[in-house]
Design an enzyme around this catalytic site. Structure first.
Site, PDB file in Angstrom:
ATOM      1  N   MET A 177      42.149 -56.980  28.572  1.00  0.00           N
ATOM      2  CA  MET A 177      41.765 -55.757  27.869  1.00  0.00           C
ATOM      3  C   MET A 177      41.738 -54.580  28.840  1.00  0.00           C
ATOM      4  O   MET A 177      41.134 -53.540  28.555  1.00  0.00           O
ATOM      5  CB  MET A 177      40.406 -55.942  27.191  1.00  0.00           C
ATOM      6  CG  MET A 177      40.459 -57.035  26.117  1.00  0.00           C
ATOM      7  SD  MET A 177      39.122 -56.953  24.933  1.00  0.00           S
ATOM      8  CE  MET A 177      37.703 -57.169  25.991  1.00  0.00           C
ATOM      9  N   HIS A 234      40.435 -55.608  37.459  1.00  0.00           N
ATOM     10  CA  HIS A 234      39.683 -55.819  38.704  1.00  0.00           C
ATOM     11  C   HIS A 234      40.224 -57.087  39.370  1.00  0.00           C
ATOM     12  O   HIS A 234      41.181 -57.700  38.856  1.00  0.00           O
ATOM     13  CB  HIS A 234      38.179 -55.906  38.421  1.00  0.00           C
ATOM     14  CG  HIS A 234      37.817 -56.894  37.351  1.00  0.00           C
ATOM     15  ND1 HIS A 234      38.049 -58.242  37.476  1.00  0.00           N
ATOM     16  CD2 HIS A 234      37.257 -56.725  36.126  1.00  0.00           C
ATOM     17  CE1 HIS A 234      37.627 -58.861  36.390  1.00  0.00           C
ATOM     18  NE2 HIS A 234      37.149 -57.969  35.536  1.00  0.00           N
ATOM     19  N   HIS A 262      41.025 -60.199  37.198  1.00  0.00           N
ATOM     20  CA  HIS A 262      42.325 -60.176  36.519  1.00  0.00           C
ATOM     21  C   HIS A 262      43.461 -60.445  37.519  1.00  0.00           C
ATOM     22  O   HIS A 262      44.420 -61.158  37.214  1.00  0.00           O
ATOM     23  CB  HIS A 262      42.578 -58.804  35.880  1.00  0.00           C
ATOM     24  CG  HIS A 262      41.579 -58.398  34.842  1.00  0.00           C
ATOM     25  ND1 HIS A 262      40.695 -57.360  35.022  1.00  0.00           N
ATOM     26  CD2 HIS A 262      41.321 -58.886  33.607  1.00  0.00           C
ATOM     27  CE1 HIS A 262      39.954 -57.208  33.940  1.00  0.00           C
ATOM     28  NE2 HIS A 262      40.301 -58.124  33.070  1.00  0.00           N
ATOM     29  N   ARG A 289      32.826 -54.750  32.309  1.00  0.00           N
ATOM     30  CA  ARG A 289      31.563 -54.169  31.821  1.00  0.00           C
ATOM     31  C   ARG A 289      30.599 -53.823  32.956  1.00  0.00           C
ATOM     32  O   ARG A 289      29.671 -53.045  32.753  1.00  0.00           O
ATOM     33  CB  ARG A 289      30.876 -55.115  30.838  1.00  0.00           C
ATOM     34  CG  ARG A 289      31.588 -55.220  29.503  1.00  0.00           C
ATOM     35  CD  ARG A 289      30.755 -56.008  28.500  1.00  0.00           C
ATOM     36  NE  ARG A 289      31.338 -55.960  27.167  1.00  0.00           N
ATOM     37  CZ  ARG A 289      32.264 -56.787  26.711  1.00  0.00           C
ATOM     38  NH1 ARG A 289      32.728 -57.747  27.498  1.00  0.00           N
ATOM     39  NH2 ARG A 289      32.735 -56.666  25.485  1.00  0.00           N
ATOM     40  N   GLU A 316      38.049 -68.758  33.919  1.00  0.00           N
ATOM     41  CA  GLU A 316      36.892 -69.581  33.539  1.00  0.00           C
ATOM     42  C   GLU A 316      35.659 -68.720  33.335  1.00  0.00           C
ATOM     43  O   GLU A 316      34.658 -69.189  32.811  1.00  0.00           O
ATOM     44  CB  GLU A 316      36.627 -70.637  34.618  1.00  0.00           C
ATOM     45  CG  GLU A 316      37.658 -71.736  34.644  1.00  0.00           C
ATOM     46  CD  GLU A 316      37.329 -72.825  35.649  1.00  0.00           C
ATOM     47  OE1 GLU A 316      36.437 -72.607  36.499  1.00  0.00           O
ATOM     48  OE2 GLU A 316      37.979 -73.887  35.593  1.00  0.00           O
TER      49      GLU A 316
HETATM   50  P1  AMP Z   1      39.274 -59.323  29.756  1.00  0.00           P
HETATM   51  O1  AMP Z   1      40.084 -58.159  30.195  1.00  0.00           O
HETATM   52  O2  AMP Z   1      37.804 -59.194  30.028  1.00  0.00           O
HETATM   53  O3  AMP Z   1      39.585 -59.760  28.338  1.00  0.00           O
HETATM   54  O4  AMP Z   1      39.722 -60.532  30.665  1.00  0.00           O
HETATM   55  C1  AMP Z   1      41.078 -60.912  30.736  1.00  0.00           C
HETATM   56  C2  AMP Z   1      41.161 -62.228  31.461  1.00  0.00           C
HETATM   57  O5  AMP Z   1      40.620 -62.087  32.778  1.00  0.00           O
HETATM   58  C3  AMP Z   1      40.353 -63.335  30.773  1.00  0.00           C
HETATM   59  O6  AMP Z   1      41.097 -64.543  30.836  1.00  0.00           O
HETATM   60  C4  AMP Z   1      39.120 -63.405  31.623  1.00  0.00           C
HETATM   61  O7  AMP Z   1      38.495 -64.673  31.606  1.00  0.00           O
HETATM   62  C5  AMP Z   1      39.678 -63.105  33.006  1.00  0.00           C
HETATM   63  N1  AMP Z   1      38.606 -62.653  33.886  1.00  0.00           N
HETATM   64  C6  AMP Z   1      37.746 -61.626  33.670  1.00  0.00           C
HETATM   65  N2  AMP Z   1      36.840 -61.556  34.677  1.00  0.00           N
HETATM   66  C7  AMP Z   1      37.140 -62.576  35.536  1.00  0.00           C
HETATM   67  C8  AMP Z   1      36.556 -63.036  36.748  1.00  0.00           C
HETATM   68  N3  AMP Z   1      35.485 -62.453  37.307  1.00  0.00           N
HETATM   69  N4  AMP Z   1      37.122 -64.113  37.359  1.00  0.00           N
HETATM   70  C9  AMP Z   1      38.202 -64.731  36.804  1.00  0.00           C
HETATM   71  N5  AMP Z   1      38.788 -64.341  35.660  1.00  0.00           N
HETATM   72  C10 AMP Z   1      38.267 -63.272  35.020  1.00  0.00           C
END
Ligand code: AMP
Length: 284
Positions: free
Chosen positions: A30, A34, A37, A188, A149
């Protein structure tokens, strides 16, 4: 690096890469990228020949309108990071491209697995996740897709989705990336004040306390009490849940069974809801 906004253009671009013989790696996000990702991008580059990353803040998976409105967005920064990290194509559709008729009538329902924990706190969340991922996987076609994870229940829902619907996707889970003080990276986190940021690592400390209790022979209740007590020690934190579950079914870990556990916590700090999790081994 290609920037693609139209679903049909992304589909045909990836079809061509496959025709050239490339194995495709796909990282759905999304945005507000960071190092968490980017760890998925690095894993994708190891396993695949061509990496595509999607950036779409999916309204279907948000409950509170304010959470959606305040979700951090930084497309220019994201594109620079994606390019610097070897992404070959970013798919960043607008809302009208993904949902031209508004909210879709057809939804993908992940069933009981999607109703637990995050699903109980955020009704409809995993239906929104499963629906948008079904669309993205349908556009991307055969690929290896990488998930953190960090969102442990989401990873379980995605594995179930791909298995149940025979999608041509290999799902790879990647470890949680953390700040030096243990806080799991999350888009967030940008919304935390300095005081809230200092309080936030209590989630990770509560997981460590749970793992230690498990190592000392505590059963599920003892583990969950240790996690809850640690969370309660931080006045800025409003805990949602702190549980020890079976890592496959996410059902409460049985008191009697030894073996692998997953410890999961969710809590609010100010306006932000944070989640984290950790593997642990239960009493033999
Ligand atoms: P999001 O943009 O929050 O939907 O996350 C996209 C992908 O990045 C998802 O598969 C999350 O699980 C992964 N992700 C987000 N934060 C972390 C993190 N701190 N460590 C590993 N993967 C992450």
């Amino acid at each position: 690096m290609e920037l693609i906004e139209k679903p049909a253009a992304w589909r045909s671009f990836l079809e061509e890469r496959r025709r050239d013989g490339s194995r495709l790696g796909f990282v759905p996000t999304m945005g507000a990228l960071h190092a968490g990702h980017l760890s998925l991008v690095a894993a994708a580059r190891e396993r695949a020949d061509f990496v595509t990353l999607s950036i779409f803040v999916n309204p279907l998976q948000f409950g509170e309108d304010s959470d959606l409105a305040l979700y951090p967005r930084d497309l220019a920064g994201d594109l620079a990071l994606a390019e610097a990290n070897g992404v070959g194509a970013v798919f960043a559709p607008g809302l009208a491209e993904m949902y031209p008729h508004g909210e879709p009538a057809t939804k993908v329902e992940p069933g009981p697995l999607g109703a637990l924990l995050e699903g109980a706190s955020r009704p409809g969340h995993f239906s929104g996740v499963a629906t948008v991922l079904t669309k993205l996987f349908s556009l991307a076609g055969a690929c290896i897709s990488f998930f953190g994870e960090k969102d442990f229940q989401q990873l379980a829902v995605v594995r179930q989705l791909v298995g149940d619907l025979d999608l041509p996707v290999e799902v790879v889970g990647c470890p949680v990336v953390r700040e030096p003080d243990g806080l799991a990276l999350s888009s967030r986190n940008r919304r935390l004040s300095a005081r809230q940021r200092r309080a936030a690592p209590v989630l990770y400390r509560s997981l460590l306390a749970g793992r230690e209790a498990a190592g000392a022979g505590a059963g599920r209740r003892g583990i969950e009490e240790a996690m809850g007590a640690t969370l309660a020690s931080e006045p800025l934190v409003r805990p949602d849940y702190a549980v020890a579950v079976d890592p496959l079914t996410l059902a409460p870990a049985s008191e009697a069974a030894g073996g692998e556990l997953r410890l999961l916590v969710a809590a609010r700090i100010g306006p932000v809801r944070l989640i984290d999790n950790l593997a642990a081994t239960g009493p033999a």
